[in-house]
Design a protein around this motif. Structure first.
Motif, PDB file in Angstrom:
ATOM      1  N   UNK A  48      40.475  36.942  73.416  1.00  0.00           N
ATOM      2  CA  UNK A  48      41.004  38.156  72.665  1.00  0.00           C
ATOM      3  C   UNK A  48      41.649  37.605  71.635  1.00  0.00           C
ATOM      4  N   UNK A  49      41.787  38.688  70.559  1.00  0.00           N
ATOM      5  CA  UNK A  49      42.478  38.286  69.261  1.00  0.00           C
ATOM      6  C   UNK A  49      43.422  39.355  69.136  1.00  0.00           C
ATOM      7  N   UNK A  50      44.539  38.988  68.657  1.00  0.00           N
ATOM      8  CA  UNK A  50      45.783  39.991  68.239  1.00  0.00           C
ATOM      9  C   UNK A  50      45.641  40.298  66.591  1.00  0.00           C
ATOM     10  N   UNK A  51      46.072  41.186  66.219  1.00  0.00           N
ATOM     11  CA  UNK A  51      46.362  41.905  64.953  1.00  0.00           C
ATOM     12  C   UNK A  51      47.270  40.916  64.402  1.00  0.00           C
ATOM     13  N   UNK A  52      46.965  40.335  63.104  1.00  0.00           N
ATOM     14  CA  UNK A  52      47.899  39.719  62.427  1.00  0.00           C
ATOM     15  C   UNK A  52      47.644  39.818  60.759  1.00  0.00           C
ATOM     16  N   UNK A  53      48.641  39.439  60.118  1.00  0.00           N
ATOM     17  CA  UNK A  53      48.411  39.502  58.748  1.00  0.00           C
ATOM     18  C   UNK A  53      48.178  38.212  58.115  1.00  0.00           C
ATOM     19  N   UNK A  54      47.076  38.156  57.250  1.00  0.00           N
ATOM     20  CA  UNK A  54      46.585  37.042  56.535  1.00  0.00           C
ATOM     21  C   UNK A  54      46.920  37.031  55.210  1.00  0.00           C
ATOM     22  N   UNK A  55      47.661  35.955  54.910  1.00  0.00           N
ATOM     23  CA  UNK A  55      48.036  35.736  53.049  1.00  0.00           C
ATOM     24  C   UNK A  55      46.657  35.536  52.519  1.00  0.00           C
TER      25      UNK A  55
END
Length: 161
Positions: A48-55
């Motif tokens: 599973x993957x979590x929401x995250x911000x990507x620069x």
């Protein structure tokens, strides 16, 4: 010799053994031969993957390419047409402290400044490059605000979408 190539034994009887610190896991396509035995190796990452911000900057784009061997593109300088910034939500690109502001009438400057300042102080988006501004519905601005540059609280903003 192509430095991007790496060979692993990855057969039905001997699946590839991947180190937990490996940069990339094998990603064969599911097909008729492997459909009953193709499984994700637990060391290849979470299921599973979590929401995250990507620069999304030059370093990230370069790393993305070097790890996936797939080109990643970004575009700048697209022409805006009939996208008045005061109609609903518009996107503004942060440029730092120095810019040549667009010549606008006082009412448009007031409206843009108010709404950009409000978005800066209330947004929970940590994106350091762009700001989405939701304009108060009663606020109207003219055609000259399309693609405008304006300084708000010492920061230059450019209307980009």
């Amino acid at each position: 010799h192509d430095r991007r190539l790496g060979f692993l034994e990855n057969t039905l009887s001997s699946p590839a053994r991947i180190s937990p610190t490996a940069a990339q896991c094998p990603i064969p396509k599911r097909n008729l031969v492997n459909k009953n035995s193709c499984v994700r190796t637990p060391t290849c990452g979470p299921m599973t993957f979590n929401n995250t911000y990507l620069k999304l900057d030059n370093a990230t784009i370069r790393a993305w390419y070097e790890l996936s061997y797939r080109p990643v593109y970004y575009m700048t300088g697209l022409k805006l047409t009939n996208e008045k910034p005061c109609n609903g939500v518009s996107r503004w690109w942060r440029h730092g402290a120095t810019c040549t502001e667009t010549a606008l009438d006082n009412e448009t400057i007031r409206i843009l400044t108010y709404n950009i300042d409000r978005a800066m102080s209330t947004s929970d988006d940590n994106n350091p490059y762009v700001l989405d501004v939701k304009f108060v519905p009663r606020h109207k601005c003219g055609e000259d605000a399309i693609g405008a540059w304006i300084k708000v609280n010492g920061v230059c903003w450019e209307h980009v979408h």
